[in-house]
Motif scaffolding. Structure first.
Motif, PDB file in Angstrom:
ATOM      1  N   THR A   1      56.342 -18.358   7.173  1.00 52.60           N
ATOM      2  CA  THR A   1      54.926 -18.354   6.825  1.00 52.60           C
ATOM      3  C   THR A   1      54.296 -16.996   7.127  1.00 52.60           C
ATOM      4  OG1 THR A   1      54.777 -20.730   7.260  1.00 52.60           O
ATOM      5  CG2 THR A   1      52.712 -19.505   7.208  1.00 52.60           C
ATOM      6  N   MET A   2      54.641 -16.411   8.270  1.00 56.30           N
ATOM      7  CA  MET A   2      54.131 -15.078   8.605  1.00 56.30           C
ATOM      8  C   MET A   2      54.640 -14.035   7.616  1.00 56.30           C
ATOM      9  SD  MET A   2      54.183 -14.829  12.759  1.00 56.30           S
ATOM     10  CE  MET A   2      53.421 -13.214  12.722  1.00 56.30           C
ATOM     11  N   LEU A   3      55.921 -14.137   7.269  1.00 53.84           N
ATOM     12  CA  LEU A   3      56.493 -13.215   6.296  1.00 53.84           C
ATOM     13  C   LEU A   3      55.772 -13.348   4.960  1.00 53.84           C
ATOM     14  CD1 LEU A   3      58.682 -11.160   5.516  1.00 53.84           C
ATOM     15  CD2 LEU A   3      60.181 -13.091   4.980  1.00 53.84           C
ATOM     16  N   GLY A   4      55.495 -14.578   4.551  1.00 56.46           N
ATOM     17  CA  GLY A   4      54.775 -14.813   3.303  1.00 56.46           C
ATOM     18  C   GLY A   4      53.383 -14.222   3.324  1.00 56.46           C
ATOM     19  N   ALA A   5      52.693 -14.355   4.456  1.00 57.27           N
ATOM     20  CA  ALA A   5      51.342 -13.800   4.584  1.00 57.27           C
ATOM     21  C   ALA A   5      51.373 -12.285   4.425  1.00 57.27           C
ATOM     22  CB  ALA A   5      50.745 -14.183   5.934  1.00 57.27           C
ATOM     23  N   VAL A   6      52.339 -11.636   5.054  1.00 58.15           N
ATOM     24  CA  VAL A   6      52.472 -10.180   4.956  1.00 58.15           C
ATOM     25  C   VAL A   6      52.760  -9.761   3.512  1.00 58.15           C
ATOM     26  CG1 VAL A   6      53.900  -8.208   5.628  1.00 58.15           C
ATOM     27  CG2 VAL A   6      53.176  -9.871   7.351  1.00 58.15           C
ATOM     28  N   LYS A   7      53.694 -10.461   2.870  1.00 54.62           N
ATOM     29  CA  LYS A   7      54.050 -10.125   1.492  1.00 54.62           C
ATOM     30  C   LYS A   7      52.854 -10.272   0.558  1.00 54.62           C
ATOM     31  CE  LYS A   7      58.497  -9.250   2.029  1.00 54.62           C
ATOM     32  NZ  LYS A   7      59.052  -7.901   1.777  1.00 54.62           N
ATOM     33  N   LEU A   8      52.073 -11.328   0.756  1.00 53.75           N
ATOM     34  CA  LEU A   8      50.896 -11.544  -0.091  1.00 53.75           C
ATOM     35  C   LEU A   8      49.869 -10.428   0.096  1.00 53.75           C
ATOM     36  CD1 LEU A   8      50.416 -15.408   0.272  1.00 53.75           C
ATOM     37  CD2 LEU A   8      50.871 -14.166  -1.853  1.00 53.75           C
ATOM     38  N   LEU A   9      49.629 -10.030   1.344  1.00 55.96           N
ATOM     39  CA  LEU A   9      48.664  -8.964   1.599  1.00 55.96           C
ATOM     40  C   LEU A   9      49.156  -7.636   1.036  1.00 55.96           C
ATOM     41  CD1 LEU A   9      47.547  -9.803   5.247  1.00 55.96           C
ATOM     42  CD2 LEU A   9      46.200 -10.062   3.153  1.00 55.96           C
ATOM     43  N   GLU A  10      50.459  -7.373   1.163  1.00 56.28           N
ATOM     44  CA  GLU A  10      51.025  -6.133   0.616  1.00 56.28           C
ATOM     45  C   GLU A  10      50.901  -6.101  -0.903  1.00 56.28           C
ATOM     46  OE1 GLU A  10      54.509  -4.882   3.826  1.00 56.28           O
ATOM     47  OE2 GLU A  10      55.031  -6.124   2.098  1.00 56.28           O
TER      48      GLU A  10
END
Length: 255
Positions: free
Chosen positions: A201-210
């Motif tokens: 979930t944290m990885l997904g949040a980072v990818k979305l923001l990037e």
């Protein structure tokens, strides 16, 4: 590389994984033969003599505890060549003026550096300060650390803030992973499942923001619906002081 403790060892691990480096061109110095053993097995040159390591290097990286920096630098002083080498010091809180005072005329072009331990996985957020480096030196140093994550050049006055935001910050992020994982167990998942869910979930949040370039609050708005469970959870966290606690922790680290 002089110093193969937690941060120094992580940096060497990153060098071994990055395509930018050749193991045969890396020399690691540490007083512990046991610490050096794993690097020997990877084809890295090792020594327990810091002066010997410094003598053969084009780029000398000193990564030891802050209270050991003066001792290590004075120990390698006569092996340094300001005309042919670059010196990078990785040690929180050590001032460039002190380093220059300790080394005097023997001080090579100097850079201060603060990575975080994710450098071992080529995912560090690294802060760099060019103290006396020329543009050509800066290009060399940037290339080294760009190969192991993201880099940001800043001034020395902001290095403490960078340290708490990214170097200490990785521990703060892990504390969230732990807290959310424990919450996941209370919600009925097994511990390993909960940790995997939180990390992804944290990885997904980072990818979305990037990918989107959105401000985090704008991205939050995309997943909060009126009266929905997400906004209820966020508000409950804020009632407990979530944002304030994070900011206070960062400011305490910067002191």
């Amino acid at each position: 590389m002089i110093g193969a403790g937690a941060m120094g060892g992580a940096t060497v691990e990153g060098m071994m994984k990055a395509d930018y480096f050749d193991n045969k061109n890396i020399t690691v110095s540490d007083p512990s033969e046991a610490v050096l053993k794993k690097f020997v097995e990877q084809g890295i040159s090792t020594t327990t003599d810091n002066a010997q390591a410094a003598n053969v290097a084009d780029v000398v990286i000193v990564c030891v505890k802050p209270w050991l920096v003066e001792q290590v630098l004075t120990g390698i002083k006569e092996s340094l060549n300001p005309e042919k080498q670059i010196l990078i010091v990785i040690a929180a809180g050590v001032k460039s003026a002190s380093i220059q005072e300790w080394l005097g005329a023997k001080c090579p072009p100097l850079f201060l550096c603060i990575p975080n331990i994710a450098i071992a996985q080529l995912a560090s957020m690294t802060f760099l300060v060019s103290v006396t480096g020329k543009p050509s030196h800066t290009e060399t140093v940037k290339a080294i650390f760009d190969a192991m994550g993201n880099t940001l050049f800043t001034d020395e006055a902001h290095l403490a803030a960078g340290t708490t935001l990214a170097s200490c910050g990785i521990a703060y992020a892990m504390r969230y992973v732990r807290a959310a994982s424990e919450g996941g167990v209370e919600l009925g998942f097994k511990a390993d499942q909960a940790k995997e869910i939180v990390m992804q979930t944290m990885l997904g949040a980072v990818k979305l923001l990037e990918a989107s370039g959105l401000h985090p609050e704008a991205a939050i708005d995309l997943v909060t619906t009126p009266g929905g469970v997400t906004i209820k959870g966020l508000n409950e966290m804020e009632h407990a002081g979530f944002t304030s606690a994070v900011i206070r922790g960062l400011k305490a680290g910067a002191k």
